[in-house]
Structure formats: C-alpha cells, structure tokens
Design a protein around this motif. Structure first.
Motif, PDB file in Angstrom:
ATOM      1  N   LEU A  10     -50.131 -17.262 -11.884  1.00 11.74           N
ATOM      2  CA  LEU A  10     -51.036 -17.596 -11.381  1.00 11.74           C
ATOM      3  C   LEU A  10     -52.787 -17.504 -11.884  1.00 11.74           C
ATOM      4  O   LEU A  10     -52.927 -16.942 -12.889  1.00 11.74           O
ATOM      5  CB  LEU A  10     -51.427 -16.616 -10.042  1.00 11.74           C
ATOM      6  CG  LEU A  10     -50.081 -16.233  -9.205  1.00 11.74           C
ATOM      7  CD1 LEU A  10     -50.190 -15.216  -8.197  1.00 11.74           C
ATOM      8  CD2 LEU A  10     -49.768 -17.510  -8.463  1.00 11.74           C
ATOM      9  N   LYS A  13     -55.988 -14.454  -8.467  1.00 10.27           N
ATOM     10  CA  LYS A  13     -55.404 -14.558  -7.617  1.00 10.27           C
ATOM     11  C   LYS A  13     -56.094 -13.667  -6.269  1.00 10.27           C
ATOM     12  O   LYS A  13     -56.859 -12.360  -6.030  1.00 10.27           O
ATOM     13  CB  LYS A  13     -54.795 -12.528  -7.710  1.00 10.27           C
ATOM     14  CG  LYS A  13     -53.467 -13.148  -8.947  1.00 10.27           C
ATOM     15  CD  LYS A  13     -52.615 -11.949  -9.080  1.00 10.27           C
ATOM     16  CE  LYS A  13     -51.989 -12.663 -10.336  1.00 10.27           C
ATOM     17  NZ  LYS A  13     -51.188 -11.896 -11.189  1.00 10.27           N
ATOM     18  N   GLY A  23     -49.787 -20.150  -1.308  1.00 19.12           N
ATOM     19  CA  GLY A  23     -48.974 -19.963  -2.307  1.00 19.12           C
ATOM     20  C   GLY A  23     -47.165 -20.355  -2.007  1.00 19.12           C
ATOM     21  O   GLY A  23     -47.020 -21.482  -0.795  1.00 19.12           O
ATOM     22  N   ILE A  99     -55.144  -9.003  -2.494  1.00 16.94           N
ATOM     23  CA  ILE A  99     -54.774 -10.083  -3.459  1.00 16.94           C
ATOM     24  C   ILE A  99     -56.291  -9.956  -3.751  1.00 16.94           C
ATOM     25  O   ILE A  99     -55.988 -11.069  -4.857  1.00 16.94           O
ATOM     26  CB  ILE A  99     -54.444 -11.266  -1.771  1.00 16.94           C
ATOM     27  CG1 ILE A  99     -53.624 -10.623  -1.102  1.00 16.94           C
ATOM     28  CG2 ILE A  99     -54.811 -12.417  -2.366  1.00 16.94           C
ATOM     29  CD1 ILE A  99     -52.743 -11.511   0.205  1.00 16.94           C
ATOM     30  N   GLY A 102     -55.483  -8.482  -6.711  1.00 20.95           N
ATOM     31  CA  GLY A 102     -54.708  -9.046  -7.970  1.00 20.95           C
ATOM     32  C   GLY A 102     -53.598  -8.547  -7.694  1.00 20.95           C
ATOM     33  O   GLY A 102     -52.462  -8.371  -8.699  1.00 20.95           O
ATOM     34  N   ASP A 105     -49.122  -9.826  -4.480  1.00 24.47           N
ATOM     35  CA  ASP A 105     -49.272 -11.122  -5.074  1.00 24.47           C
ATOM     36  C   ASP A 105     -48.112 -12.136  -4.587  1.00 24.47           C
ATOM     37  O   ASP A 105     -47.731 -13.219  -4.416  1.00 24.47           O
ATOM     38  CB  ASP A 105     -49.711 -11.916  -6.204  1.00 24.47           C
ATOM     39  CG  ASP A 105     -48.566 -11.675  -7.378  1.00 24.47           C
ATOM     40  OD1 ASP A 105     -47.553 -11.224  -6.910  1.00 24.47           O
ATOM     41  OD2 ASP A 105     -49.285 -12.303  -8.679  1.00 24.47           O
ATOM     42  N   ALA A 147     -45.184 -16.501  -4.617  1.00 25.69           N
ATOM     43  CA  ALA A 147     -46.213 -15.783  -4.793  1.00 25.69           C
ATOM     44  C   ALA A 147     -47.399 -15.804  -4.550  1.00 25.69           C
ATOM     45  O   ALA A 147     -47.256 -17.340  -3.725  1.00 25.69           O
ATOM     46  CB  ALA A 147     -46.264 -15.917  -6.075  1.00 25.69           C
ATOM     47  N   VAL A 148     -48.840 -15.870  -4.577  1.00 23.65           N
ATOM     48  CA  VAL A 148     -49.729 -16.073  -4.020  1.00 23.65           C
ATOM     49  C   VAL A 148     -50.491 -16.789  -4.828  1.00 23.65           C
ATOM     50  O   VAL A 148     -50.085 -16.722  -5.880  1.00 23.65           O
ATOM     51  CB  VAL A 148     -51.441 -15.076  -3.716  1.00 23.65           C
ATOM     52  CG1 VAL A 148     -52.237 -15.927  -2.854  1.00 23.65           C
ATOM     53  CG2 VAL A 148     -50.493 -14.459  -2.095  1.00 23.65           C
ATOM     54  N   GLN A 149     -50.725 -17.634  -4.672  1.00 25.11           N
ATOM     55  CA  GLN A 149     -51.347 -19.324  -5.463  1.00 25.11           C
ATOM     56  C   GLN A 149     -52.668 -18.978  -6.040  1.00 25.11           C
ATOM     57  O   GLN A 149     -53.311 -18.301  -4.827  1.00 25.11           O
ATOM     58  CB  GLN A 149     -50.981 -20.693  -5.694  1.00 25.11           C
ATOM     59  CG  GLN A 149     -49.848 -21.160  -5.583  1.00 25.11           C
ATOM     60  CD  GLN A 149     -49.571 -22.621  -5.327  1.00 25.11           C
ATOM     61  OE1 GLN A 149     -50.135 -22.816  -4.200  1.00 25.11           O
ATOM     62  NE2 GLN A 149     -48.867 -22.851  -6.473  1.00 25.11           N
TER      63      GLN A 149
END
Length: 174
Positions: A10, A13, A23, A99, A102, A105, A147-149
């Motif tokens: 990533l 985050k 994500g 989030i 970081g 995620d 995951a969250v991008q």
C-alpha cells in the motif's frame, strides 16, 4: 468466511476526510485457509445484491455495522470495493483513525459457498460461485492481499506537493 491471499503493498493507508476508501476485498490467490476465489465467482451475487446491500462490518461482527459499500466489481486482480465509514458511529470513527494511522488495513469477505471444487493435488479449494454477504475491515484477513488501498488524503497530498517544491528549489539552487 474465507478470502484469498498474497500481499499487495500500500502506498498510503488513509481514508478521505468523509470516510471514503477503496481496496480489494478478495484477490485470486491462495489464502491462509487454502481457498482460491476464481474470477467470476462474485458475478451472480453482485448482480442480485449490489454494493449498497453488502454489509460493511468490523471483524465480521454483525453488531458492528460501521459503514456502507458504494461500489463493488470484479477486475483482473479480484473484488475491488469502494466504501464509506459512517463517522457518526463510534466503531466507524475508531476504524477511520486506525486506517489513517496505517494500523488497520485488512479487508475480509463473508460469504456462502454456492459452488466449489477441491483440487487434491494442490490441496486447494476453488470457490467458483459465492453469495457475498458482507465485507469487513479487520486486522487479520485470511487473504493477506485483501486490503485498503492508497486513497487520497488531502493532508498527505499537501505534504507530497510541499516536498516536491522543496526538492525542485534545491535542484534549482545546485
């Protein structure tokens, strides 16, 4: 509940100030449970249950409804999603903070298996059709690449632009 896995790095985050983020909720790789979601596995589910009807939970806990999914679609990587945390909810505000720092995620899918096949040589279950029920924000997804991008963060963008201006000024002085 199962996912797929291999790691995606990533860049940032973070979430936007309104709680919006994107994500991958699933990718087409073997997860820690030896499951692989195959391309097209979500197609029928997404046709009958659009993004807005898929629940956004924290850690698959139905008592922690923390937001809403705005968009969900399969692409060459997996199940791409866009969601918005409802920041008036305490658990959503907490997720937003985590989030942004970081610390949180992971994304993880909750589904019912409709059609699968077992590959005994590879010792892998291929999920060919699933009924997607929910997507959770979680610290430990079965799919390490879910995951969250990187998402625009105005503060972060301002810092990057300032750093570029400083670097350009130093180059011009040299």
């Amino acid at each position: 509940m199962s996912d797929t896995g291999s790691h995606i790095e990533l860049d940032v985050k973070a979430v936007e100030d309104d709680g919006t983020f994107t994500g991958y909720a699933s990718t087409y790789a073997v997860d820690q449970g030896r499951d692989v979601v195959v391309p097209g596995a979500f197609a029928k589910s997404l046709a009958t249950r659009p993004a807005g009807r898929i629940k956004m939970l924290r850690d698959h806990d139905p008592r922690q409804l923390i937001g809403q999914w705005i968009d969900a679609k399969e692409d060459a990587t997996g199940l791409w999603v866009k969601g918005r945390l409802l920041l008036d909810i305490g658990a959503a505000k907490e997720a937003y903070t985590l989030i942004k720092a970081g610390a949180l995620d992971g994304l993880s899918i909750g589904f019912r298996t409709l059609r699968d096949r077992w590959d005994s040589a590879k010792k892998v279950r291929f999920l060919e059709e699933v009924d997607l029920r929910e997507i959770s924000l979680t610290a430990f997804p079965m799919n390490e690449s879910a995951a969250v991008q990187a998402v625009k963060d105005d503060d972060f963008a301002r810092r990057i632009v300032a750093a570029i201006h400083r670097a350009n000024a130093q180059i011009q002085r040299a």
